[in-house]
Design a protein around this motif. Structure first.
Motif, PDB file in Angstrom:
ATOM      1  N   GLU A 104      65.168  29.825   7.187  1.00  0.00           N
ATOM      2  CA  GLU A 104      66.364  28.951   8.170  1.00  0.00           C
ATOM      3  C   GLU A 104      67.697  29.870   7.856  1.00  0.00           C
ATOM      4  OE1 GLU A 104      68.712  26.303  10.114  1.00  0.00           O
ATOM      5  OE2 GLU A 104      66.528  27.181  10.362  1.00  0.00           O
ATOM      6  N   PRO A 144      66.226  33.048  10.995  1.00  0.00           N
ATOM      7  CA  PRO A 144      65.847  31.717  11.652  1.00  0.00           C
ATOM      8  C   PRO A 144      64.974  32.125  12.912  1.00  0.00           C
ATOM      9  CG  PRO A 144      68.067  31.903  12.159  1.00  0.00           C
ATOM     10  CD  PRO A 144      67.561  33.134  11.102  1.00  0.00           C
ATOM     11  N   ARG A 172      68.253  25.782  13.247  1.00  0.00           N
ATOM     12  CA  ARG A 172      68.533  27.129  13.960  1.00  0.00           C
ATOM     13  C   ARG A 172      66.842  27.498  14.210  1.00  0.00           C
ATOM     14  NH1 ARG A 172      71.793  31.661  11.024  1.00  0.00           N
ATOM     15  NH2 ARG A 172      70.684  30.871   9.267  1.00  0.00           N
ATOM     16  N   SER A 173      66.002  27.493  13.220  1.00  0.00           N
ATOM     17  CA  SER A 173      64.558  27.742  13.622  1.00  0.00           C
ATOM     18  C   SER A 173      63.969  26.616  14.592  1.00  0.00           C
ATOM     19  CB  SER A 173      64.002  27.448  12.265  1.00  0.00           C
ATOM     20  OG  SER A 173      64.373  28.515  11.253  1.00  0.00           O
ATOM     21  N   SER A 216      59.004  19.445  12.412  1.00  0.00           N
ATOM     22  CA  SER A 216      59.907  20.022  11.708  1.00  0.00           C
ATOM     23  C   SER A 216      60.585  19.552  10.428  1.00  0.00           C
ATOM     24  CB  SER A 216      61.190  20.365  12.507  1.00  0.00           C
ATOM     25  OG  SER A 216      60.918  21.153  13.630  1.00  0.00           O
ATOM     26  N   THR A 260      61.468  32.766  11.634  1.00  0.00           N
ATOM     27  CA  THR A 260      60.844  31.472  11.088  1.00  0.00           C
ATOM     28  C   THR A 260      60.383  30.312  12.221  1.00  0.00           C
ATOM     29  OG1 THR A 260      62.305  31.698   9.260  1.00  0.00           O
ATOM     30  CG2 THR A 260      61.431  29.441   9.608  1.00  0.00           C
ATOM     31  N   VAL A 307      61.563  22.567   8.568  1.00  0.00           N
ATOM     32  CA  VAL A 307      62.080  23.633   9.743  1.00  0.00           C
ATOM     33  C   VAL A 307      63.614  23.343   9.993  1.00  0.00           C
ATOM     34  CG1 VAL A 307      61.738  24.781  11.848  1.00  0.00           C
ATOM     35  CG2 VAL A 307      59.725  24.152  10.545  1.00  0.00           C
ATOM     36  N   GLY A 308      64.469  24.128   9.781  1.00  0.00           N
ATOM     37  CA  GLY A 308      65.906  23.635   9.866  1.00  0.00           C
ATOM     38  C   GLY A 308      66.287  23.927  11.211  1.00  0.00           C
TER      39      GLY A 308
END
Length: 300
Positions: free
Chosen positions: A17, A21, A206-207, A198, A24, A203-204
């Motif tokens: 991330e 991203p 942006r990802s 997520s 990812t 999972v952030g």
């Protein structure tokens, strides 16, 4: 997923991330679409498949080609009489036709021919990848061979597939012709499903945006348009939604969202049956069969 493996994946996605991203997000999407290995069934799953072997031997098995591979559909005919119509049944994630036995037998006993689809990467359908687009494509292919349907019945992810297939939500794939829908323990919001995934894997944002972009590239529509209440509101097919308030895999608010689509949607709460026990409950099966039979008689 083992705790150590989950910890490693969460760490990798957290690092990605910050530094990459886009990469990812793509990796997260591929992991989201990855289906369970058929070689790694639990002992309980193996027993269930073994117990259903004689039931499965009663079906005609059809291997159908799709744009992304092939699928297997199982055709169960009513015993000793002409079919009153055809019902399409679709299972959920990490499931297969054998687990839908109670519903299949309920419709067969009511005089319907039942076609049960093993979604890509599940049951007898090969592959290790599944997403909503490939699932809707598979349902459409079964519809070309066996439709139109008296009803399309789906459990969990299969219910979301049923709603999307009937609504024609994937560009280039025509709506699945059916007189009614039965959605059992089905998620109504794909954005919420992605958000839960997520959170579990760290999972952030942006990802996640990259994941959503991947959805749009594959489906031709933004992720936030895959909302069940919107699809059913635009597709006034009589629909029965059956859900357990104690469902821990698909929270009960998903069912209420479907019900908010309009008066053509009927909601039944199946108290205390969770996410999987609901499939084998006699009262649930009876309600699902009666809903289809009454609407089928009205149409015909």
């Amino acid at each position: 997923m083992a705790p150590f493996g989950l910890k490693v994946i969460r760490g990798a996605f957290g690092f990605g991330e910050r530094v990459a991203p886009a990469l990812t997000g793509r990796a997260a999407f591929e992991l989201f679409c990855r289906t369970p290995s058929p070689k790694k069934m639990t002992e309980g799953e193996r027993r269930a498949v073994t117990r259903a072997s004689s039931f499965m031997s009663e079906a005609r098995h059809h291997r159908l080609k799709t744009r992304s591979g092939c699928i297997v559909a199982h055709e169960f005919r009513p015993q000793g009489r002409a079919a009153a119509g055809t019902v399409l049944v679709m299972h959920g994630w990490r499931s297969r036709t054998e687990y839908m036995r109670s519903l299949i037998e309920g419709y067969r006993n009511a005089g319907y021919k039942v076609v049960s689809l093993d979604l890509p990467g599940h049951g007898q359908s090969p592959g290790r990848r599944l997403n909503l687009v490939s699932a809707v494509e598979a349902a459409a292919q079964v519809g070309q061979w066996f439709g139109p349907f008296a009803a399309v019945v789906g459990h969990s992810f299969g219910g979301a597939v049923a709603a999307n297939a009937a609504a024609g939500s994937v560009p280039g794939i025509p709506p699945l012709a059916t007189e009614c829908l039965v959605l059992v323990a089905a998620p109504s919001s794909m954005p919420a499903v992605f958000a839960d995934f997520s959170r579990m894997l760290n999972v952030g944002p942006r990802s996640q945006k990259a994941m959503a972009g991947r959805v749009k590239r594959i489906s031709g529509r933004p992720l936030d348009e895959f909302m069940g209440e919107r699809q059913l509101a635009e597709t006034p097919v009589p629909t029965l939604v059956v859900h357990a308030p104690d469902d821990k895999e698909v929270p009960a608010w998903h069912a209420q969202r479907y019900a908010d689509a309009g008066p053509h949607v009927r909601l039944h709460w199946a108290d205390g049956l969770g996410h999987r026990r609901i499939l084998a409950d006699r009262a649930v099966v009876t309600r699902a069969v009666d809903f289809v039979r009454k609407r089928h008689l009205v149409v015909h």
